[in-house]
Design a protein around this motif. Structure first.
Motif, PDB file in Angstrom:
ATOM      1  N   ASP A  35     -60.054  31.084  28.636  1.00 50.71           N
ATOM      2  CA  ASP A  35     -59.383  31.775  27.358  1.00 50.71           C
ATOM      3  C   ASP A  35     -58.337  30.586  27.156  1.00 50.71           C
ATOM      4  OD1 ASP A  35     -61.765  33.676  26.575  1.00 50.71           O
ATOM      5  OD2 ASP A  35     -61.076  35.230  28.093  1.00 50.71           O
ATOM      6  N   SER A  57     -50.353  30.506  26.556  1.00 46.19           N
ATOM      7  CA  SER A  57     -51.231  31.989  26.185  1.00 46.19           C
ATOM      8  C   SER A  57     -52.992  31.566  26.406  1.00 46.19           C
ATOM      9  CB  SER A  57     -50.841  31.187  24.278  1.00 46.19           C
ATOM     10  OG  SER A  57     -49.520  30.283  24.654  1.00 46.19           O
ATOM     11  N   ARG A  59     -55.655  33.106  24.003  1.00 45.56           N
ATOM     12  CA  ARG A  59     -56.485  33.529  22.822  1.00 45.56           C
ATOM     13  C   ARG A  59     -57.731  34.198  22.307  1.00 45.56           C
ATOM     14  NH1 ARG A  59     -58.317  27.510  22.751  1.00 45.56           N
ATOM     15  NH2 ARG A  59     -59.300  28.675  24.544  1.00 45.56           N
ATOM     16  N   HIS A  95     -54.050  38.266  22.931  1.00 43.91           N
ATOM     17  CA  HIS A  95     -53.949  37.508  22.028  1.00 43.91           C
ATOM     18  C   HIS A  95     -51.868  37.623  22.257  1.00 43.91           C
ATOM     19  CE1 HIS A  95     -56.807  37.090  20.316  1.00 43.91           C
ATOM     20  NE2 HIS A  95     -57.597  38.499  19.817  1.00 43.91           N
ATOM     21  N   SER A  97     -48.677  35.321  24.567  1.00 39.62           N
ATOM     22  CA  SER A  97     -47.796  34.318  25.805  1.00 39.62           C
ATOM     23  C   SER A  97     -47.082  34.918  26.119  1.00 39.62           C
ATOM     24  CB  SER A  97     -47.612  33.163  24.806  1.00 39.62           C
ATOM     25  OG  SER A  97     -47.107  33.240  23.745  1.00 39.62           O
TER      26      SER A  97
END
Length: 121
Positions: A35, A57, A59, A95, A97
């Motif tokens: 991820d 990050s 995702r 979602h 970072s």
């Protein structure tokens, strides 16, 4: 026989695509890190040392704790001068970072980064 060759070719194509994805996104293909992506921007030369702002990050829709990243520093000739590991102590939300400055040897010209591990929730 033709069906076996087709299945083998299909498996090789999927495996190759996953390998390329992992290399291009600097992500290891393990359940804990698939991820996550990591960005290793250009190195800032600070005379005595060099720094890089490593950004991870997420995702996915799940959070990750204890994200560990491996940073490899290269000199002007492309020779590895240092491998360094850093761990982000805070939780990386879905979602989202976060970034962290990392100090490298002064002669570092570029670096590469790879997510090594994390603890998904």
């Amino acid at each position: 026989m033709k069906a076996l060759v087709r299945i083998l070719l299909f498996v090789l194509l999927i495996g190759g695509a996953l390998y390329l994805f992992a290399k291009l996104s600097n992500t290891t293909l393990s359940p804990e890190t698939i991820d996550l992506t990591v960005d290793c921007p250009p190195v800032d030369d600070m005379l005595v040392t060099a720094t890089v702002d490593v950004t991870v990050s997420n995702r996915s829709t799940r959070s990750h704790k204890d994200v560990s990243v491996k940073i490899i520093a290269y000199d002007e000739g492309g020779k590895v001068i240092r491998e360094k590991y850093t761990t982000f102590d805070r939780t990386l939300a879905p979602h989202a970072s976060f970034s962290k400055p990392v100090t490298l040897p002064a002669r570092t010209q570029r670096c590469s980064c790879e997510v090594v591990s994390s603890n998904p929730e």
